[in-house]
Design a protein around this motif. Structure first.
Motif, mmCIF file in Angstrom:
data_model
loop_
_atom_site.group_PDB
_atom_site.id
_atom_site.type_symbol
_atom_site.label_atom_id
_atom_site.label_comp_id
_atom_site.label_asym_id
_atom_site.label_seq_id
_atom_site.Cartn_x
_atom_site.Cartn_y
_atom_site.Cartn_z
ATOM 1 N N ASN A 117 57.884 72.952 54.016
ATOM 2 C CA ASN A 117 58.534 73.482 52.810
ATOM 3 C C ASN A 117 58.783 72.375 51.789
ATOM 4 N N GLY A 118 57.861 71.410 51.757
ATOM 5 C CA GLY A 118 57.955 70.323 50.796
ATOM 6 C C GLY A 118 57.066 70.580 49.591
ATOM 7 N N ARG A 119 57.021 69.598 48.712
ATOM 8 C CA ARG A 119 56.239 69.728 47.477
ATOM 9 C C ARG A 119 54.924 68.966 47.607
ATOM 10 N N THR A 120 53.891 69.529 47.018
ATOM 11 C CA THR A 120 52.591 68.865 47.033
ATOM 12 C C THR A 120 51.896 69.050 45.691
ATOM 13 N N VAL A 121 51.162 68.027 45.275
ATOM 14 C CA VAL A 121 50.446 68.021 43.998
ATOM 15 C C VAL A 121 48.956 67.986 44.286
ATOM 16 N N ALA A 122 48.225 68.956 43.739
ATOM 17 C CA ALA A 122 46.771 68.982 43.869
ATOM 18 C C ALA A 122 46.164 68.496 42.554
ATOM 19 N N VAL A 123 45.467 67.364 42.607
ATOM 20 C CA VAL A 123 44.814 66.807 41.423
ATOM 21 C C VAL A 123 43.364 67.286 41.428
ATOM 22 N N LEU A 124 42.981 67.985 40.366
ATOM 23 C CA LEU A 124 41.706 68.693 40.344
ATOM 24 C C LEU A 124 40.621 67.926 39.597
ATOM 25 N N CYS A 131 52.392 71.853 42.452
ATOM 26 C CA CYS A 131 51.772 71.960 41.136
ATOM 27 C C CYS A 131 50.320 71.508 41.161
ATOM 28 N N LEU A 132 49.592 71.929 40.130
ATOM 29 C CA LEU A 132 48.216 71.510 39.894
ATOM 30 C C LEU A 132 48.204 70.554 38.704
ATOM 31 N N VAL A 133 47.344 69.546 38.761
ATOM 32 C CA VAL A 133 47.228 68.559 37.684
ATOM 33 C C VAL A 133 45.756 68.311 37.422
ATOM 34 N N SER A 134 45.381 68.224 36.148
ATOM 35 C CA SER A 134 44.009 67.870 35.785
ATOM 36 C C SER A 134 44.005 67.227 34.405
ATOM 37 N N GLU A 135 43.055 66.332 34.183
ATOM 38 C CA GLU A 135 42.865 65.797 32.833
ATOM 39 C C GLU A 135 41.772 66.544 32.088
ATOM 40 N N VAL A 181 31.664 69.315 38.347
ATOM 41 C CA VAL A 181 30.508 68.414 38.379
ATOM 42 C C VAL A 181 30.899 67.106 39.059
ATOM 43 N N GLY A 182 29.936 66.471 39.698
ATOM 44 C CA GLY A 182 30.209 65.310 40.541
ATOM 45 C C GLY A 182 30.879 64.164 39.828
ATOM 46 N N GLN A 183 30.554 63.929 38.563
ATOM 47 C CA GLN A 183 31.106 62.769 37.864
ATOM 48 C C GLN A 183 32.604 62.885 37.614
ATOM 49 N N ASN A 184 33.150 64.084 37.729
ATOM 50 C CA ASN A 184 34.585 64.266 37.460
ATOM 51 C C ASN A 184 35.467 63.691 38.560
ATOM 52 N N PHE A 185 34.969 63.681 39.786
ATOM 53 C CA PHE A 185 35.849 63.382 40.916
ATOM 54 C C PHE A 185 36.248 61.913 41.017
ATOM 55 N N PRO A 186 35.365 60.950 40.698
ATOM 56 C CA PRO A 186 35.853 59.563 40.647
ATOM 57 C C PRO A 186 36.940 59.361 39.587
ATOM 58 N N TYR A 187 36.815 60.050 38.440
ATOM 59 C CA TYR A 187 37.878 59.976 37.428
ATOM 60 C C TYR A 187 39.180 60.553 37.972
ATOM 61 N N ARG A 188 39.064 61.668 38.685
ATOM 62 C CA ARG A 188 40.240 62.293 39.277
ATOM 63 C C ARG A 188 40.955 61.349 40.240
ATOM 64 N N ASN A 189 40.188 60.527 40.969
ATOM 65 C CA ASN A 189 40.783 59.672 41.996
ATOM 66 C C ASN A 189 41.803 58.692 41.432
ATOM 67 N N ARG A 190 41.596 58.195 40.207
ATOM 68 C CA ARG A 190 42.546 57.237 39.646
ATOM 69 C C ARG A 190 43.884 57.917 39.328
ATOM 70 N N ILE A 191 43.850 59.238 39.101
ATOM 71 C CA ILE A 191 45.091 59.981 38.873
ATOM 72 C C ILE A 191 45.830 60.169 40.192
ATOM 73 N N ILE A 192 45.081 60.462 41.258
ATOM 74 C CA ILE A 192 45.709 60.621 42.577
ATOM 75 C C ILE A 192 46.497 59.368 42.934
ATOM 76 N N SER A 193 45.877 58.201 42.802
ATOM 77 C CA SER A 193 46.578 56.953 43.133
ATOM 78 C C SER A 193 47.616 56.600 42.072
ATOM 79 N N GLY A 194 47.315 56.905 40.807
ATOM 80 C CA GLY A 194 48.233 56.547 39.730
ATOM 81 C C GLY A 194 49.544 57.293 39.762
ATOM 82 N N LEU A 195 49.559 58.499 40.306
ATOM 83 C CA LEU A 195 50.798 59.285 40.408
ATOM 84 C C LEU A 195 51.668 58.851 41.579
#
Length: 375
Positions: A162-169, A194-198, A206-220
């Motif tokens: 019952n905790g909180r989780t953030v899905a970075v898309l 919550c959901l988060v996306s840039e 598309v495949g090129q989006n996911f490496p960009y997404r990774n910096r948000i996962i670590s940055g948060l």
């Protein structure tokens, strides 16, 4: 806000070019006020310059804001006070964050990212679920990327507590990828995550989006925990980004004969990642003001651990079985003589209790009449 959204939609403006523009002009509005000659001196692509000069994304930006509101989401821009402070500190923060769900509560709490292999083993899945469940129980927000395997296990572990989780898309917040995670997304939103996306609405996976997404996962996050990662995997990219961002890096050790263990074991051996066997290994590396709230005083840790173990025990155990189970842990074998002494049970009752617990696969006997609790 319209200028920030429009700049984020401008063709050719990715994280690196956005960082250059902001370093030079200071704000999105100043970019659109700049003369063509100044934009050309920055050696931007011609398509990008033409779009900025024509302001051809502003109308689309206004429509985008309305569509996000209709979806029940919000848009945070880089100069907004609600924008996550940790994420703003990285080298190339997103100009815009599309968010949906209880983002205020999620982005305000201490967060740990958990990522790993999409083709994970049962061991990796169980480790991710166990660790995230125990961290989420103590108020840590779990951040991950909604991918198959370890990411999904991390989200589910937080939800079980019952905790909180953030899905970075790696898509817009109006899309779910992979498709089979639609129910998982519904549960994340319904249980205070919550959901988060840039990426703008309608962005496909598309495949090129996911490496960009990774910096948000670590940055948060305050740190990144790797649970199983093959060589050259996206999880290792996230770990590298975390190190560059000054975040803590943690890793769960794996079987040396498994390809999926290469990444985590390499990080422990060669990159200074902290080896993680329990949630306390993560909590102890967090800032002192956060760690002190998560970790109980040293004298009470053992008692709390036993209380937690008993809380997970079946309700139909008798008093002798519960007493024996409370004395055992998964890590430290206990000899039968020690159990007899500490439990105050005679050998007949002790042997009966241990036999019944073994039959129910709650404890395991090791050589030399030593016993451990099974996970």
């Amino acid at each position: 806000m319209r200028d920030w959204i429009a700049l984020n939609m401008t063709p050719g403006v990715g994280p690196r070019i956005a960082a250059r523009l902001l370093e030079h002009f200071g704000a999105a509005s100043a970019v659109f006020d700049a003369p063509r000659s100044e934009l050309e001196r920055l050696r931007l692509p011609e398509e990008t310059i033409a779009s900025i000069v024509a302001r051809d994304q502003h109308q689309r930006a206004e429509l985008e804001a309305g569509h996000v509101r209709a979806l029940g989401g919000d848009i945070l821009v880089l100069d907004d006070g609600a924008y996550p402070a940790l994420l703003r500190e990285i080298y190339d923060p997103p100009l815009v964050l599309y968010v949906r769900g209880a983002w205020r509560e999620c982005l305000a709490g201490p967060a740990i990212a958990v990522v790993g292999s999409r083709r994970c083993s049962t061991y990796g899945q169980n480790a991710a679920t166990m660790l995230t469940r125990e961290l989420a129980e103590r108020g840590v927000v779990i951040v991950s990327g909604l991918a198959r395997g370890i990411d999904a296990a991390a989200h589910r572990g937080a939800l079980e507590a019952n905790g909180r989780t953030v899905a970075v898309l790696g898509t817009g917040i109006d899309d779910v990828y992979p498709r089979e995670h639609r129910k998982l997304v519904e549960e994340i939103l319904n249980k205070g995550g919550c959901l988060v996306s840039e990426f703008p609405l309608g962005t496909p996976p598309v495949g090129q989006n996911f490496p960009y997404r990774n910096r948000i996962i670590s940055g948060l996050s305050l740190g990144v925990l790797i649970v199983e990662a093959a060589e050259n995997s996206g999880s290792l990219i996230t770990a590298r980004l975390a190190l560059e961002q000054g975040r803590e890096v943690f890793a769960v050790p794996g079987n040396i004969t498994s390809r999926n263990s290469f990444g985590a074991n390499y990080l422990i051996k060669s990159a200074g990642a902290k080896l993680v066997q329990s949630w306390q290994d993560v909590a102890s590396e967090l800032p002192p003001e956060i760690a002190s709230q998560l970790l109980p005083p040293a004298g009470s840790r053992k008692k709390r651990r036993r209380d937690a173990q008993l809380a997970l025990a079946p309700d139909d155990l008798d008093d002798a079985e519960r007493a024996v189970l409370a004395l055992l842990s998964p890590d430290d074998p206990v000899h039968i003589d020690v159990l007899a002494q500490t439990s105050k049970l005679d050998f007949s009752a002790l042997n009966a209790a241990l036999f019944n617990l073994e039959l129910r696969e709650l404890v395991r006997q090791l050589p030399g009449k030593c016993f451990v609790r099974k996970l």
